[in-house]
Design a protein around this motif. Sequence first.
Motif, PDB file in Angstrom:
ATOM      1  N   GLY A 110      18.491   7.341  26.800  1.00  0.00           N
ATOM      2  CA  GLY A 110      18.395   8.660  26.210  1.00  0.00           C
ATOM      3  C   GLY A 110      17.897   8.687  24.782  1.00  0.00           C
ATOM      4  O   GLY A 110      17.898   9.740  24.139  1.00  0.00           O
ATOM      5  N   LYS A 111      17.448   7.564  24.277  1.00  0.00           N
ATOM      6  CA  LYS A 111      16.928   7.507  22.918  1.00  0.00           C
ATOM      7  C   LYS A 111      15.412   7.656  22.928  1.00  0.00           C
ATOM      8  O   LYS A 111      14.769   7.540  23.968  1.00  0.00           O
ATOM      9  CB  LYS A 111      17.340   6.187  22.261  1.00  0.00           C
ATOM     10  N   TYR A 112      14.838   7.901  21.771  1.00  0.00           N
ATOM     11  CA  TYR A 112      13.398   8.125  21.690  1.00  0.00           C
ATOM     12  C   TYR A 112      12.901   7.825  20.282  1.00  0.00           C
ATOM     13  O   TYR A 112      13.672   7.842  19.315  1.00  0.00           O
ATOM     14  CB  TYR A 112      13.058   9.570  22.057  1.00  0.00           C
ATOM     15  N   ALA A 113      11.609   7.532  20.210  1.00  0.00           N
ATOM     16  CA  ALA A 113      10.935   7.370  18.915  1.00  0.00           C
ATOM     17  C   ALA A 113      10.260   8.697  18.596  1.00  0.00           C
ATOM     18  O   ALA A 113       9.391   9.142  19.343  1.00  0.00           O
ATOM     19  CB  ALA A 113       9.904   6.249  18.985  1.00  0.00           C
ATOM     20  N   PRO A 114      10.656   9.380  17.518  1.00  0.00           N
ATOM     21  CA  PRO A 114      10.114  10.713  17.242  1.00  0.00           C
ATOM     22  C   PRO A 114       8.671  10.650  16.753  1.00  0.00           C
ATOM     23  O   PRO A 114       8.195   9.603  16.291  1.00  0.00           O
ATOM     24  CB  PRO A 114      11.037  11.230  16.138  1.00  0.00           C
ATOM     25  N   PRO A 115       7.949  11.765  16.833  1.00  0.00           N
ATOM     26  CA  PRO A 115       6.602  11.819  16.243  1.00  0.00           C
ATOM     27  C   PRO A 115       6.684  11.592  14.733  1.00  0.00           C
ATOM     28  O   PRO A 115       7.638  12.014  14.079  1.00  0.00           O
ATOM     29  CB  PRO A 115       6.132  13.242  16.563  1.00  0.00           C
ATOM     30  N   VAL A 116       5.690  10.920  14.186  1.00  0.00           N
ATOM     31  CA  VAL A 116       5.677  10.642  12.752  1.00  0.00           C
ATOM     32  C   VAL A 116       4.483  11.265  12.047  1.00  0.00           C
ATOM     33  O   VAL A 116       4.367  11.156  10.824  1.00  0.00           O
ATOM     34  CB  VAL A 116       5.702   9.119  12.492  1.00  0.00           C
ATOM     35  N   VAL A 117       3.611  11.924  12.779  1.00  0.00           N
ATOM     36  CA  VAL A 117       2.479  12.622  12.171  1.00  0.00           C
ATOM     37  C   VAL A 117       2.954  14.000  11.707  1.00  0.00           C
ATOM     38  O   VAL A 117       3.641  14.704  12.440  1.00  0.00           O
ATOM     39  CB  VAL A 117       1.319  12.773  13.160  1.00  0.00           C
ATOM     40  N   ALA A 173      -0.746   9.574  -0.795  1.00  0.00           N
ATOM     41  CA  ALA A 173      -1.651   8.999   0.204  1.00  0.00           C
ATOM     42  C   ALA A 173      -3.042   8.749  -0.356  1.00  0.00           C
ATOM     43  O   ALA A 173      -3.762   7.875   0.134  1.00  0.00           O
ATOM     44  CB  ALA A 173      -1.731   9.920   1.415  1.00  0.00           C
ATOM     45  N   SER A 174      -3.441   9.498  -1.387  1.00  0.00           N
ATOM     46  CA  SER A 174      -4.769   9.310  -1.956  1.00  0.00           C
ATOM     47  C   SER A 174      -4.925   7.943  -2.607  1.00  0.00           C
ATOM     48  O   SER A 174      -6.049   7.468  -2.802  1.00  0.00           O
ATOM     49  CB  SER A 174      -5.063  10.415  -2.979  1.00  0.00           C
ATOM     50  N   GLN A 175      -3.822   7.306  -2.963  1.00  0.00           N
ATOM     51  CA  GLN A 175      -3.868   5.970  -3.555  1.00  0.00           C
ATOM     52  C   GLN A 175      -3.728   4.868  -2.505  1.00  0.00           C
ATOM     53  O   GLN A 175      -3.805   3.690  -2.835  1.00  0.00           O
ATOM     54  CB  GLN A 175      -2.752   5.815  -4.591  1.00  0.00           C
ATOM     55  N   GLY A 176      -3.514   5.256  -1.246  1.00  0.00           N
ATOM     56  CA  GLY A 176      -3.344   4.271  -0.187  1.00  0.00           C
ATOM     57  C   GLY A 176      -4.645   3.984   0.545  1.00  0.00           C
ATOM     58  O   GLY A 176      -5.660   4.671   0.365  1.00  0.00           O
ATOM     59  N   ASP A 177      -4.609   2.969   1.402  1.00  0.00           N
ATOM     60  CA  ASP A 177      -5.761   2.558   2.197  1.00  0.00           C
ATOM     61  C   ASP A 177      -5.450   2.850   3.663  1.00  0.00           C
ATOM     62  O   ASP A 177      -4.704   2.112   4.295  1.00  0.00           O
ATOM     63  CB  ASP A 177      -6.022   1.060   1.990  1.00  0.00           C
ATOM     64  N   PRO A 178      -5.983   3.938   4.227  1.00  0.00           N
ATOM     65  CA  PRO A 178      -5.644   4.287   5.609  1.00  0.00           C
ATOM     66  C   PRO A 178      -6.095   3.255   6.636  1.00  0.00           C
ATOM     67  O   PRO A 178      -5.445   3.087   7.668  1.00  0.00           O
ATOM     68  CB  PRO A 178      -6.353   5.636   5.818  1.00  0.00           C
ATOM     69  N   THR A 179      -7.186   2.554   6.362  1.00  0.00           N
ATOM     70  CA  THR A 179      -7.653   1.529   7.298  1.00  0.00           C
ATOM     71  C   THR A 179      -6.644   0.388   7.385  1.00  0.00           C
ATOM     72  O   THR A 179      -6.256  -0.045   8.481  1.00  0.00           O
ATOM     73  CB  THR A 179      -9.019   0.985   6.858  1.00  0.00           C
ATOM     74  N   ARG A 180      -6.200  -0.088   6.235  1.00  0.00           N
ATOM     75  CA  ARG A 180      -5.190  -1.148   6.204  1.00  0.00           C
ATOM     76  C   ARG A 180      -3.861  -0.617   6.751  1.00  0.00           C
ATOM     77  O   ARG A 180      -3.148  -1.330   7.465  1.00  0.00           O
ATOM     78  CB  ARG A 180      -5.019  -1.654   4.778  1.00  0.00           C
ATOM     79  N   GLY A 181      -3.529   0.643   6.424  1.00  0.00           N
ATOM     80  CA  GLY A 181      -2.305   1.233   6.942  1.00  0.00           C
ATOM     81  C   GLY A 181      -2.311   1.335   8.451  1.00  0.00           C
ATOM     82  O   GLY A 181      -1.275   1.148   9.102  1.00  0.00           O
ATOM     83  N   GLY A 182      -3.477   1.646   9.034  1.00  0.00           N
ATOM     84  CA  GLY A 182      -3.583   1.702  10.490  1.00  0.00           C
ATOM     85  C   GLY A 182      -3.321   0.353  11.123  1.00  0.00           C
ATOM     86  O   GLY A 182      -2.671   0.254  12.177  1.00  0.00           O
ATOM     87  N   GLU A 183      -3.818  -0.702  10.490  1.00  0.00           N
ATOM     88  CA  GLU A 183      -3.571  -2.052  11.011  1.00  0.00           C
ATOM     89  C   GLU A 183      -2.086  -2.393  10.955  1.00  0.00           C
ATOM     90  O   GLU A 183      -1.520  -2.924  11.917  1.00  0.00           O
ATOM     91  CB  GLU A 183      -4.378  -3.059  10.192  1.00  0.00           C
ATOM     92  N   ILE A 184      -1.436  -2.065   9.836  1.00  0.00           N
ATOM     93  CA  ILE A 184       0.003  -2.321   9.701  1.00  0.00           C
ATOM     94  C   ILE A 184       0.783  -1.504  10.727  1.00  0.00           C
ATOM     95  O   ILE A 184       1.722  -2.008  11.359  1.00  0.00           O
ATOM     96  CB  ILE A 184       0.468  -1.970   8.276  1.00  0.00           C
ATOM     97  N   ALA A 211      -0.792   6.834   4.232  1.00  0.00           N
ATOM     98  CA  ALA A 211      -2.194   7.279   4.164  1.00  0.00           C
ATOM     99  C   ALA A 211      -2.806   7.330   5.561  1.00  0.00           C
ATOM    100  O   ALA A 211      -3.572   8.253   5.883  1.00  0.00           O
ATOM    101  CB  ALA A 211      -2.988   6.340   3.260  1.00  0.00           C
ATOM    102  N   TYR A 212      -2.473   6.365   6.411  1.00  0.00           N
ATOM    103  CA  TYR A 212      -2.988   6.349   7.784  1.00  0.00           C
ATOM    104  C   TYR A 212      -2.475   7.544   8.578  1.00  0.00           C
ATOM    105  O   TYR A 212      -3.246   8.228   9.271  1.00  0.00           O
ATOM    106  CB  TYR A 212      -2.587   5.045   8.467  1.00  0.00           C
ATOM    107  N   LEU A 213      -1.187   7.832   8.463  1.00  0.00           N
ATOM    108  CA  LEU A 213      -0.608   8.954   9.206  1.00  0.00           C
ATOM    109  C   LEU A 213      -1.185  10.287   8.732  1.00  0.00           C
ATOM    110  O   LEU A 213      -1.429  11.191   9.543  1.00  0.00           O
ATOM    111  CB  LEU A 213       0.911   8.947   9.058  1.00  0.00           C
ATOM    112  N   GLU A 214      -1.415  10.403   7.447  1.00  0.00           N
ATOM    113  CA  GLU A 214      -2.008  11.641   6.941  1.00  0.00           C
ATOM    114  C   GLU A 214      -3.470  11.764   7.376  1.00  0.00           C
ATOM    115  O   GLU A 214      -3.952  12.869   7.619  1.00  0.00           O
ATOM    116  CB  GLU A 214      -1.888  11.699   5.419  1.00  0.00           C
ATOM    117  N   ALA A 215      -4.170  10.626   7.494  1.00  0.00           N
ATOM    118  CA  ALA A 215      -5.552  10.663   7.971  1.00  0.00           C
ATOM    119  C   ALA A 215      -5.597  11.131   9.423  1.00  0.00           C
ATOM    120  O   ALA A 215      -6.483  11.913   9.803  1.00  0.00           O
ATOM    121  CB  ALA A 215      -6.185   9.279   7.836  1.00  0.00           C
TER     122      ALA A 215
END
Length: 266
Positions: free
Chosen positions: A175-182, A143-154, A218-222
């Motif tokens: 009965g389906k769901y989208a799980p947490p990803v953080v 994640a340190s090599q990623g761009d969290p701002t751009r990742g948030g937009e994506i 990187a966005y999720l880790e931020a």
Amino acid sequence: MKALAARRHHPMALLVILLLALVATGGLYAALQPSTAQAEAYTQDDIDAGQQLFLANCATCHGRNAEGLTDLEGETLGPSLIGVGAAAVDFQVGTGRMPMQASGPQAARKPPQMTEEQTRQLAAYVASLGPGPAVPADEYLDASQGDPTRGGEIFRINCAMCHNAAGAGGALTRGKYAPPVVGVDPKHVYEAMETGPQNMPVFSDSNLSAEDKRDVIAYLEAIDETGSPGGISLGSLGPVTEGLYAWTIILTLLLSCAVWLGAKAK
């Protein structure tokens, strides 16, 4: 000049031109296609050990040759795994979703039943059955090599409609769901985007490059590191939950005041 003109109109000239055009097109495609994030290769020992694990743990639903199985009524017991790639196996087994604990609309996450080495061997065997997405290399999980701002937009464009903008997950239909990803392992986040498990669409390298996926990580880790600046997050589920809490507290206070005033008036 006559010899040159004769060669120009030779019957094989058009075939040669077509072959050269195909070679040039293939070369340009290979040079311009998105970068892949393939990790290490597997040995024959890995494949053989993975096959034994597959026969002991997976063949009941997916078939002895991973061709998939159906019951007498035509219902799918387990889909074919030929061509799903090592990334799909690493995600499903590494997050404990497979082997499934019980049949249902969606495989739930639970503690993995196999060790990392067993998961790797099982992924090696399935990868040997047909080409598919590979387990990503470590450089695309940093994640340190990623761009969290751009990742948030994506993320907001492609993922927030199911996982919500804070990555807290959400309910789907039947009965389906989208799980947490953080807080999820970066490798599993990448593999989920690459393979599209459960109800999730596939974001291959032609949709989101390896660098794009790293930016999302990187966005999720931020988000995970920032926490909830406003205090209690209430599940990060948006205005419905916040409104429910607010009205519950306000109505409780109003009722308490009414009871207190009535008792005081007596």
